[in-house]
Design a protein around this motif. Structure first.
Motif, PDB file in Angstrom:
ATOM      1  N   TYR A  25       0.879  -1.176   0.000  1.00 31.78           N
ATOM      2  CA  TYR A  25       0.000   0.000   0.000  1.00 31.78           C
ATOM      3  C   TYR A  25       0.914   1.223   0.000  1.00 31.78           C
ATOM      4  CZ  TYR A  25      -4.081  -2.839   1.304  1.00 31.78           C
ATOM      5  OH  TYR A  25      -5.085  -3.770   1.319  1.00 31.78           O
ATOM      6  N   ARG A  26       0.606   2.183  -0.830  1.00 30.46           N
ATOM      7  CA  ARG A  26       1.412   3.404  -0.923  1.00 30.46           C
ATOM      8  C   ARG A  26       0.561   4.596  -0.527  1.00 30.46           C
ATOM      9  NH1 ARG A  26       6.211   4.604  -3.917  1.00 30.46           N
ATOM     10  NH2 ARG A  26       6.502   6.865  -4.159  1.00 30.46           N
ATOM     11  N   ALA A  27       1.068   5.400   0.404  1.00 30.47           N
ATOM     12  CA  ALA A  27       0.324   6.564   0.883  1.00 30.47           C
ATOM     13  C   ALA A  27       0.062   7.545  -0.255  1.00 30.47           C
ATOM     14  CB  ALA A  27       1.104   7.252   1.999  1.00 30.47           C
ATOM     15  N   SER A  28      -1.102   8.158  -0.213  1.00 24.96           N
ATOM     16  CA  SER A  28      -1.467   9.127  -1.249  1.00 24.96           C
ATOM     17  C   SER A  28      -0.918  10.517  -0.957  1.00 24.96           C
ATOM     18  CB  SER A  28      -2.989   9.214  -1.369  1.00 24.96           C
ATOM     19  OG  SER A  28      -3.560   9.673  -0.136  1.00 24.96           O
ATOM     20  N   GLY A  29      -0.473  10.750   0.285  1.00 25.61           N
ATOM     21  CA  GLY A  29       0.009  12.068   0.666  1.00 25.61           C
ATOM     22  C   GLY A  29       1.343  12.408   0.022  1.00 25.61           C
ATOM     23  N   THR A  30       1.603  13.718  -0.097  1.00 26.41           N
ATOM     24  CA  THR A  30       2.890  14.216  -0.574  1.00 26.41           C
ATOM     25  C   THR A  30       3.665  14.737   0.631  1.00 26.41           C
ATOM     26  OG1 THR A  30       1.931  14.857  -2.705  1.00 26.41           O
ATOM     27  CG2 THR A  30       4.037  15.859  -2.105  1.00 26.41           C
ATOM     28  N   PHE A  31       4.899  14.243   0.814  1.00 26.64           N
ATOM     29  CA  PHE A  31       5.676  14.583   2.001  1.00 26.64           C
ATOM     30  C   PHE A  31       6.846  15.491   1.639  1.00 26.64           C
ATOM     31  CE2 PHE A  31       4.382   9.997   2.708  1.00 26.64           C
ATOM     32  CZ  PHE A  31       3.186  10.351   3.331  1.00 26.64           C
ATOM     33  N   GLU A  32       7.066  16.509   2.460  1.00 22.59           N
ATOM     34  CA  GLU A  32       8.226  17.367   2.263  1.00 22.59           C
ATOM     35  C   GLU A  32       9.479  16.599   2.655  1.00 22.59           C
ATOM     36  OE1 GLU A  32       7.775  21.094   4.209  1.00 22.59           O
ATOM     37  OE2 GLU A  32       5.777  21.469   3.372  1.00 22.59           O
ATOM     38  N   GLN A  33      10.582  16.878   1.966  1.00 25.58           N
ATOM     39  CA  GLN A  33      11.809  16.123   2.199  1.00 25.58           C
ATOM     40  C   GLN A  33      12.344  16.265   3.619  1.00 25.58           C
ATOM     41  OE1 GLN A  33      14.020  13.737   0.548  1.00 25.58           O
ATOM     42  NE2 GLN A  33      11.886  13.468  -0.073  1.00 25.58           N
ATOM     43  N   ASN A  34      12.127  17.409   4.250  1.00 22.31           N
ATOM     44  CA  ASN A  34      12.658  17.591   5.609  1.00 22.31           C
ATOM     45  C   ASN A  34      11.709  17.072   6.684  1.00 22.31           C
ATOM     46  OD1 ASN A  34      10.650  19.519   5.755  1.00 22.31           O
ATOM     47  ND2 ASN A  34      11.988  21.224   6.309  1.00 22.31           N
ATOM     48  N   ASP A  35      10.721  16.286   6.283  1.00 23.05           N
ATOM     49  CA  ASP A  35       9.809  15.694   7.266  1.00 23.05           C
ATOM     50  C   ASP A  35      10.476  14.481   7.912  1.00 23.05           C
ATOM     51  OD1 ASP A  35       7.486  15.323   8.760  1.00 23.05           O
ATOM     52  OD2 ASP A  35       6.177  15.652   7.026  1.00 23.05           O
ATOM     53  N   ILE A  36       9.812  13.920   8.917  1.00 24.90           N
ATOM     54  CA  ILE A  36      10.330  12.777   9.666  1.00 24.90           C
ATOM     55  C   ILE A  36       9.390  11.599   9.476  1.00 24.90           C
ATOM     56  CG2 ILE A  36      10.952  11.884  11.946  1.00 24.90           C
ATOM     57  CD1 ILE A  36      11.341  14.907  12.759  1.00 24.90           C
ATOM     58  N   GLY A  59       1.480  11.933  10.213  1.00 22.32           N
ATOM     59  CA  GLY A  59       2.660  12.230   9.419  1.00 22.32           C
ATOM     60  C   GLY A  59       3.138  10.965   8.728  1.00 22.32           C
ATOM     61  N   PRO A  60       4.196  11.064   7.924  1.00 22.91           N
ATOM     62  CA  PRO A  60       4.638   9.912   7.135  1.00 22.91           C
ATOM     63  C   PRO A  60       5.107   8.737   7.991  1.00 22.91           C
ATOM     64  CG  PRO A  60       6.223  11.714   6.986  1.00 22.91           C
ATOM     65  CD  PRO A  60       5.025  12.266   7.668  1.00 22.91           C
ATOM     66  N   ILE A  61       4.673   7.542   7.616  1.00 22.87           N
ATOM     67  CA  ILE A  61       5.054   6.307   8.305  1.00 22.87           C
ATOM     68  C   ILE A  61       5.409   5.264   7.248  1.00 22.87           C
ATOM     69  CG2 ILE A  61       4.257   4.398   9.767  1.00 22.87           C
ATOM     70  CD1 ILE A  61       2.474   6.377  11.239  1.00 22.87           C
ATOM     71  N   SER A  62       6.535   4.594   7.458  1.00 21.07           N
ATOM     72  CA  SER A  62       6.951   3.486   6.607  1.00 21.07           C
ATOM     73  C   SER A  62       6.962   2.241   7.475  1.00 21.07           C
ATOM     74  CB  SER A  62       8.345   3.758   6.019  1.00 21.07           C
ATOM     75  OG  SER A  62       8.788   2.678   5.222  1.00 21.07           O
ATOM     76  N   ALA A  63       6.048   1.309   7.205  1.00 21.80           N
ATOM     77  CA  ALA A  63       5.846   0.160   8.090  1.00 21.80           C
ATOM     78  C   ALA A  63       6.102  -1.146   7.356  1.00 21.80           C
ATOM     79  CB  ALA A  63       4.425   0.171   8.644  1.00 21.80           C
ATOM     80  N   TYR A  92      -1.043   8.691   4.904  1.00 25.74           N
ATOM     81  CA  TYR A  92       0.297   8.821   5.493  1.00 25.74           C
ATOM     82  C   TYR A  92       1.161   7.559   5.479  1.00 25.74           C
ATOM     83  CZ  TYR A  92      -1.594  13.161   7.459  1.00 25.74           C
ATOM     84  OH  TYR A  92      -2.159  14.390   7.623  1.00 25.74           O
ATOM     85  N   VAL A  93       0.583   6.392   5.248  1.00 19.63           N
ATOM     86  CA  VAL A  93       1.313   5.153   5.542  1.00 19.63           C
ATOM     87  C   VAL A  93       1.659   4.359   4.292  1.00 19.63           C
ATOM     88  CG1 VAL A  93       1.302   3.002   6.846  1.00 19.63           C
ATOM     89  CG2 VAL A  93       0.163   5.018   7.784  1.00 19.63           C
ATOM     90  N   ASP A  94       2.955   4.077   4.138  1.00 23.48           N
ATOM     91  CA  ASP A  94       3.431   3.116   3.155  1.00 23.48           C
ATOM     92  C   ASP A  94       3.602   1.769   3.861  1.00 23.48           C
ATOM     93  OD1 ASP A  94       3.646   4.991   1.078  1.00 23.48           O
ATOM     94  OD2 ASP A  94       5.712   5.500   1.617  1.00 23.48           O
ATOM     95  N   ILE A  95       3.012   0.738   3.294  1.00 26.72           N
ATOM     96  CA  ILE A  95       3.091  -0.618   3.857  1.00 26.72           C
ATOM     97  C   ILE A  95       3.979  -1.485   2.964  1.00 26.72           C
ATOM     98  CG2 ILE A  95       1.815  -2.727   4.390  1.00 26.72           C
ATOM     99  CD1 ILE A  95       1.056  -0.654   6.344  1.00 26.72           C
ATOM    100  N   HIS A  96       4.961  -2.146   3.573  1.00 28.27           N
ATOM    101  CA  HIS A  96       5.843  -3.063   2.860  1.00 28.27           C
ATOM    102  C   HIS A  96       5.713  -4.446   3.506  1.00 28.27           C
ATOM    103  CE1 HIS A  96       7.299   0.905   1.925  1.00 28.27           C
ATOM    104  NE2 HIS A  96       7.656   1.058   3.192  1.00 28.27           N
ATOM    105  N   LEU A  97       5.583  -5.453   2.701  1.00 29.66           N
ATOM    106  CA  LEU A  97       5.428  -6.811   3.223  1.00 29.66           C
ATOM    107  C   LEU A  97       6.766  -7.531   3.248  1.00 29.66           C
ATOM    108  CD1 LEU A  97       2.217  -8.002   1.310  1.00 29.66           C
ATOM    109  CD2 LEU A  97       2.371  -6.675   3.442  1.00 29.66           C
ATOM    110  N   VAL A  98       6.984  -8.304   4.301  1.00 30.16           N
ATOM    111  CA  VAL A  98       8.098  -9.245   4.349  1.00 30.16           C
ATOM    112  C   VAL A  98       7.489 -10.623   4.540  1.00 30.16           C
ATOM    113  CG1 VAL A  98      10.133 -10.017   5.595  1.00 30.16           C
ATOM    114  CG2 VAL A  98       9.751  -7.580   5.248  1.00 30.16           C
ATOM    115  N   LEU A  99       7.553 -11.438   3.481  1.00 24.75           N
ATOM    116  CA  LEU A  99       6.991 -12.787   3.521  1.00 24.75           C
ATOM    117  C   LEU A  99       8.101 -13.778   3.870  1.00 24.75           C
ATOM    118  CD1 LEU A  99       5.346 -11.067   1.187  1.00 24.75           C
ATOM    119  CD2 LEU A  99       4.262 -13.273   0.826  1.00 24.75           C
ATOM    120  N   THR A 100       7.988 -14.377   5.033  1.00 26.12           N
ATOM    121  CA  THR A 100       8.973 -15.339   5.496  1.00 26.12           C
ATOM    122  C   THR A 100       8.358 -16.185   6.600  1.00 26.12           C
ATOM    123  OG1 THR A 100      11.151 -15.621   6.537  1.00 26.12           O
ATOM    124  CG2 THR A 100       9.921 -13.647   7.129  1.00 26.12           C
ATOM    125  N   PRO A 101       8.744 -17.440   6.709  1.00 25.48           N
ATOM    126  CA  PRO A 101       8.213 -18.268   7.801  1.00 25.48           C
ATOM    127  C   PRO A 101       8.869 -17.980   9.138  1.00 25.48           C
ATOM    128  CG  PRO A 101       9.726 -19.549   6.461  1.00 25.48           C
ATOM    129  CD  PRO A 101       9.564 -18.228   5.767  1.00 25.48           C
TER     130      PRO A 101
END
Length: 322
Positions: A25-36, A59-63, A92-101
């Protein structure tokens, strides 16, 4: 280079089989580069607190979300429901999957969340912490002063002190948590709140809590008594600082190893004396923690020796190259 090959190379030190799916899932928001961007790890049993983190931070979250292949359909259905039911999630949230047992490849998951963050600065944070103050605005407003310059140069990690309720049942619902330092101090004085993991002093004691309690408004102070077990929650520049070593599996030493290598690389830790986090109580897997910490204790000792040697050799090489 294909994306699959790049990701295989990027996580070649992790346990396999492992497949990373960035921006499921990719957040639809636009984030300024100096954000956290908060970088965090999420498992199925932490979806509720994850939703609360998203709602409070705004605010921006990468999970990174861990997915076991045996439970992929149930988890992805639940993740879809979570994403759809939390209004701020899609913004605000980008979701990345890690598939592993394999469970608890925590540093691999941390690296994935950081790798795909879309701002200049990141915060390494466990998902079960409540953000109680607006450190984000304070830091962004300070980027042109001395501490902000050191942060931008990649030479500083800013510590947000962590606390927990003394009685676990008092820390279940973050809507009752303190939201300013004065209220926090009153709860500390009443012995209702204490430093996080107070029974494991090396983990957070370098923050120097007595100094935090007495610090003047706006004060930022340097950590002067660093300990190799120190594992605070920190904000730093995404590009430049060392990445987390992925040999650690399970509880114990994993986050401390990330910060230890940062420290040896020349980074300094600075404490934000106006700001704090509070842990949301939850049961721990005590038997797993006991076994995994015992295993990781030896791995961490070997890691420290290896990293020290690596930096010594680098200094010698740099000296000879002049």
């Amino acid at each position: 280079m294909s994306e699959d090959l790049f990701l295989y190379k990027a996580f070649s030190q992790s346990m396999h089989p492992l497949k990373v799916v960035p921006y499921y899932y990719r957040a639809s928001g636009t984030f300024e580069q100096n954000d956290i961007t908060i970088t965090t790890l999420v498992t199925f049993n932490r979806f509720k607190v994850f939703s609360e983190l998203v709602t409070y931070y705004q605010g921006p979250i990468s999970a990174t979300v861990h997915v076991k292949p045996s439970a992929i359909h149930a988890l992805l259905d639940a993740l879809h429901d979570l994403y759809a039911s939390t209004p701020a999630m899609s913004t605000y949230v980008d979701i990345h999957l890690v598939l592993t047992p394999f469970d608890r490849q925590l540093n691999t998951w941390r690296n994935a969340a950081r790798l795909f963050a879309r701002t200049e600065f990141v915060m390494m944070l466990d998902v079960d912490f409540a953000i109680c103050t607006d450190f984000r605005s304070a830091i962004r407003a300070s980027l042109d002063v001395k501490i902000g310059q050191i942060l931008k140069e990649g030479h500083a990690a800013l510590v947000v002190p962590a606390f927990e309720y003394v009685k676990q049942q008092d820390g279940l619902d973050q809507k009752y948590f303190p939201r300013d330092k004065q209220t926090l101090l009153s709860l500390v004085k009443a012995k209702k709140i204490d430093m996080f993991h107070r029974t494991w002093v090396p983990g957070h004691n370098s923050t120097d809590y007595p100094r935090f309690y007495s610090a003047a408004p706006g004060e930022v102070y340097k950590v002067t008594q660093y300990h190799p077990a120190y594992e605070p929650y920190v904000i730093f520049r995404k590009e430049g600082p060392p990445w987390c070593d992925e040999r650690f599996i399970g509880y114990g030493g994993n986050k401390a190893a990330c910060l230890y290598e940062m420290y040896l690389s020349g980074m300094s830790f600075y404490v934000l004396a106006d700001h704090f986090l509070v842990h949301q109580s939850h049961p721990y897997e005590e038997e797993a923690r006991k076994l995994e910490r015992k295993s990781n204790r030896k791995i961490y000792q070997d890691f420290k020796e290896e990293v020290c040697l690596r930096f010594v050799l680098r200094l010698i090489s740099d000296a000879h190259g002049r």
